[in-house]
Structures are given as structure tokens and as C-alpha cells.
Design a protein around this motif. Sequence first.
Motif, PDB file in Angstrom:
ATOM      1  N   ALA A  68       0.090  -9.461   3.623  1.00  0.00           N
ATOM      2  CA  ALA A  68      -0.400  -8.072   3.691  1.00  0.00           C
ATOM      3  C   ALA A  68       0.735  -7.114   4.040  1.00  0.00           C
ATOM      4  O   ALA A  68       0.718  -5.946   3.641  1.00  0.00           O
ATOM      5  CB  ALA A  68      -1.515  -7.950   4.715  1.00  0.00           C
ATOM      6  N   CYS A  93      -1.650 -12.261   7.029  1.00  0.00           N
ATOM      7  CA  CYS A  93      -0.967 -11.105   7.616  1.00  0.00           C
ATOM      8  C   CYS A  93       0.423 -10.920   7.034  1.00  0.00           C
ATOM      9  O   CYS A  93       0.866  -9.792   6.795  1.00  0.00           O
ATOM     10  CB  CYS A  93      -0.883 -11.275   9.133  1.00  0.00           C
ATOM     11  SG  CYS A  93      -2.487 -11.181   9.960  1.00  0.00           S
ATOM     12  N   VAL A 139      -2.673  -6.413  15.276  1.00  0.00           N
ATOM     13  CA  VAL A 139      -3.287  -7.473  14.484  1.00  0.00           C
ATOM     14  C   VAL A 139      -2.849  -8.832  15.031  1.00  0.00           C
ATOM     15  O   VAL A 139      -1.647  -9.107  15.141  1.00  0.00           O
ATOM     16  CB  VAL A 139      -2.904  -7.347  12.998  1.00  0.00           C
ATOM     17  CG1 VAL A 139      -3.713  -8.335  12.166  1.00  0.00           C
ATOM     18  CG2 VAL A 139      -3.135  -5.924  12.504  1.00  0.00           C
ATOM     19  N   ARG A 156      -7.749  -7.611   1.095  1.00  0.00           N
ATOM     20  CA  ARG A 156      -8.908  -7.158   1.868  1.00  0.00           C
ATOM     21  C   ARG A 156      -8.499  -6.696   3.265  1.00  0.00           C
ATOM     22  O   ARG A 156      -9.049  -5.720   3.784  1.00  0.00           O
ATOM     23  CB  ARG A 156      -9.938  -8.282   1.943  1.00  0.00           C
ATOM     24  CG  ARG A 156     -10.526  -8.648   0.592  1.00  0.00           C
ATOM     25  CD  ARG A 156     -11.624  -9.673   0.713  1.00  0.00           C
ATOM     26  NE  ARG A 156     -12.219  -9.959  -0.579  1.00  0.00           N
ATOM     27  CZ  ARG A 156     -13.315 -10.696  -0.749  1.00  0.00           C
ATOM     28  NH1 ARG A 156     -13.920 -11.244   0.303  1.00  0.00           N
ATOM     29  NH2 ARG A 156     -13.809 -10.894  -1.959  1.00  0.00           N
ATOM     30  N   LEU A 157      -7.529  -7.397   3.866  1.00  0.00           N
ATOM     31  CA  LEU A 157      -7.060  -6.980   5.186  1.00  0.00           C
ATOM     32  C   LEU A 157      -6.400  -5.608   5.106  1.00  0.00           C
ATOM     33  O   LEU A 157      -6.593  -4.763   5.995  1.00  0.00           O
ATOM     34  CB  LEU A 157      -6.076  -8.013   5.736  1.00  0.00           C
ATOM     35  CG  LEU A 157      -5.440  -7.671   7.090  1.00  0.00           C
ATOM     36  CD1 LEU A 157      -6.500  -7.526   8.179  1.00  0.00           C
ATOM     37  CD2 LEU A 157      -4.419  -8.737   7.487  1.00  0.00           C
ATOM     38  N   THR A 158      -5.645  -5.367   4.059  1.00  0.00           N
ATOM     39  CA  THR A 158      -5.018  -4.059   3.879  1.00  0.00           C
ATOM     40  C   THR A 158      -6.062  -2.958   3.810  1.00  0.00           C
ATOM     41  O   THR A 158      -5.892  -1.878   4.410  1.00  0.00           O
ATOM     42  CB  THR A 158      -4.151  -4.058   2.601  1.00  0.00           C
ATOM     43  OG1 THR A 158      -3.092  -5.003   2.758  1.00  0.00           O
ATOM     44  CG2 THR A 158      -3.566  -2.681   2.336  1.00  0.00           C
ATOM     45  N   TRP A 190     -12.452 -10.394  12.502  1.00  0.00           N
ATOM     46  CA  TRP A 190     -12.580 -10.114  11.068  1.00  0.00           C
ATOM     47  C   TRP A 190     -12.700 -11.420  10.275  1.00  0.00           C
ATOM     48  O   TRP A 190     -11.832 -12.282  10.354  1.00  0.00           O
ATOM     49  CB  TRP A 190     -11.362  -9.332  10.594  1.00  0.00           C
ATOM     50  CG  TRP A 190     -11.389  -8.960   9.148  1.00  0.00           C
ATOM     51  CD1 TRP A 190     -12.212  -8.060   8.554  1.00  0.00           C
ATOM     52  CD2 TRP A 190     -10.550  -9.479   8.106  1.00  0.00           C
ATOM     53  NE1 TRP A 190     -11.944  -7.977   7.203  1.00  0.00           N
ATOM     54  CE2 TRP A 190     -10.924  -8.838   6.904  1.00  0.00           C
ATOM     55  CE3 TRP A 190      -9.519 -10.422   8.084  1.00  0.00           C
ATOM     56  CZ2 TRP A 190     -10.301  -9.113   5.688  1.00  0.00           C
ATOM     57  CZ3 TRP A 190      -8.896 -10.706   6.875  1.00  0.00           C
ATOM     58  CH2 TRP A 190      -9.288 -10.048   5.694  1.00  0.00           C
ATOM     59  N   CYS A 221      -3.012 -12.833  14.387  1.00  0.00           N
ATOM     60  CA  CYS A 221      -3.203 -13.671  13.209  1.00  0.00           C
ATOM     61  C   CYS A 221      -3.096 -15.141  13.592  1.00  0.00           C
ATOM     62  O   CYS A 221      -2.014 -15.615  13.965  1.00  0.00           O
ATOM     63  CB  CYS A 221      -2.147 -13.330  12.166  1.00  0.00           C
ATOM     64  SG  CYS A 221      -1.896 -11.538  11.944  1.00  0.00           S
ATOM     65  N   GLY A 256      -4.505 -17.507   9.000  1.00  0.00           N
ATOM     66  CA  GLY A 256      -4.581 -16.051   9.056  1.00  0.00           C
ATOM     67  C   GLY A 256      -3.221 -15.396   9.154  1.00  0.00           C
ATOM     68  O   GLY A 256      -3.045 -14.245   8.741  1.00  0.00           O
ATOM     69  N   VAL A 277      -7.493 -12.008  13.018  1.00  0.00           N
ATOM     70  CA  VAL A 277      -7.588 -12.575  11.671  1.00  0.00           C
ATOM     71  C   VAL A 277      -7.583 -14.103  11.806  1.00  0.00           C
ATOM     72  O   VAL A 277      -6.563 -14.687  12.149  1.00  0.00           O
ATOM     73  CB  VAL A 277      -6.402 -12.118  10.786  1.00  0.00           C
ATOM     74  CG1 VAL A 277      -6.527 -12.717   9.389  1.00  0.00           C
ATOM     75  CG2 VAL A 277      -6.337 -10.595  10.725  1.00  0.00           C
ATOM     76  N   TYR A 301     -12.455 -12.533   4.457  1.00  0.00           N
ATOM     77  CA  TYR A 301     -11.852 -13.209   3.312  1.00  0.00           C
ATOM     78  C   TYR A 301     -12.327 -14.650   3.268  1.00  0.00           C
ATOM     79  O   TYR A 301     -12.814 -15.191   4.265  1.00  0.00           O
ATOM     80  CB  TYR A 301     -10.320 -13.131   3.378  1.00  0.00           C
ATOM     81  CG  TYR A 301      -9.638 -14.113   4.310  1.00  0.00           C
ATOM     82  CD1 TYR A 301      -8.939 -15.214   3.812  1.00  0.00           C
ATOM     83  CD2 TYR A 301      -9.659 -13.939   5.694  1.00  0.00           C
ATOM     84  CE1 TYR A 301      -8.285 -16.106   4.649  1.00  0.00           C
ATOM     85  CE2 TYR A 301      -9.011 -14.823   6.541  1.00  0.00           C
ATOM     86  CZ  TYR A 301      -8.321 -15.904   6.017  1.00  0.00           C
ATOM     87  OH  TYR A 301      -7.674 -16.789   6.849  1.00  0.00           O
TER      88      TYR A 301
END
Length: 215
Positions: A114, A111, A101, A81-83, A56, A103, A107, A16, A59
Motif C-alpha cells: 500500500a 501495508c 497503522v 482496499r487499505l489505501t 480492519w 500491520c 498484513g 491490519v 481484505y
Amino acid sequence: MFGAPPPTARHTAVVVPGSDNDLENFDRSPGSYGTPAGMARSLYRATDRQSAVIAWTGYTTPVGIGLGAATEDLARAGATRLTRLLDGLAVSTRPQAPATVFCHSYGSVVCGLARPGPDQASGVVVLGSPGMGVGSAAALDPRVPLWATARNDSDWIGRVPFVSVLGLGHGADPTAPGFGAHPLPATGSEGHAGYFAPGTASLTAFAAIALGLDR
């Protein structure tokens, strides 16, 4: 994405990214380890191609270090959106473990907001983090391991105040001992975007976590 599709990959990781990233500059500097694609490519190689890695960019990220980067509006939208992404990956990767993940920078705010649960993530790793939008790891799901990467001396993010006042700032420093994250080394890394560079202690640790070797 690098590696086998998530339904067939034994391990999956998601990168992310932070500010100033979109589809136009997704891989703007071939050979760079600071772009979303560069980070994912480097992690994929560091796992000896045993983990699929998704870069990714789903967003809208802040531009520069202005008001957008200092507030959480974009991070909240990104967290939703990450969820959705993690929910979809969790379904497609079963019975394998859910994604790990990673981050970077802003980012990590995405996280933190999220707040993935154990059905969505095997672990969360933050690096170059300005905060996660929370006061401590206790505000996140305790069933999901959290790692915070030490900042190298040339990472400018260390000069950002770790506060949250009147909607500005992203909370406590995840690398602080009292935050509650597991520490990761960053020996050999340089700058804000150098944590995925080959030969760094951070990349070695990231690969081990992606493969489930450091739980």
C-alpha cells in the motif's frame, strides 16, 4: 472499532491482520490478544482510551501457510482496499494527524504494498512480519516513519525464509538492521500473536506510537 469515532478522536490507529482472519473469526476467542478485535481492544486500553482503534478486516486473507500466504496476490488486492480506507480516514480525521497503522504478519505485506504517504498515515508498525514485499525501507515513503517489532523466540515466523524468488516470499526481513526500520522491543511477548498482550514491551511501545509520543 474501539473508542470515539475518527472525526472526534484525537488519535486514530488501524490494525491490519494477517492470515486466517475474516468477519467470522474477527473476535473468535474472547480475551485473546491475537484476533483482530483482541489486538485493537488491547491497544485501545493501553492508550488509556485516548486513541480510537479500528480492527480492519477489509481484505481476503490467506488461509493457513500455503501458496496464498507465500505469494502477494491477496496482499495486492488488500493494499488497494487499505489505501481507500486510509484516504477516507484522512478526510474524516482532519485537522488531527492521520492514522497510525499496525500491520501483523501477512498484513505487513499489505501495508508494504500500500506504501501509505504522509497524508494517509502518521506511521507504520510491523510485527510478526514475513516481509513487506520490498527489499528495504527505502522502497517505502520516507516521510512516513516505519517501526519493526523484534520477533520473540517462540514466533514461528522467524523460520520463514526472507526472500522473494519467482513470485514466492515477501522480501527482506524488516527487523534486520540493514532494512532501515526503527526497532521496537518485544520483551514479554510469546508466540506469533502475542505482541499485543498486556505487560509486553511491544504493547507499551505501540501505545506510545499511537499517541504520537515516539516520533
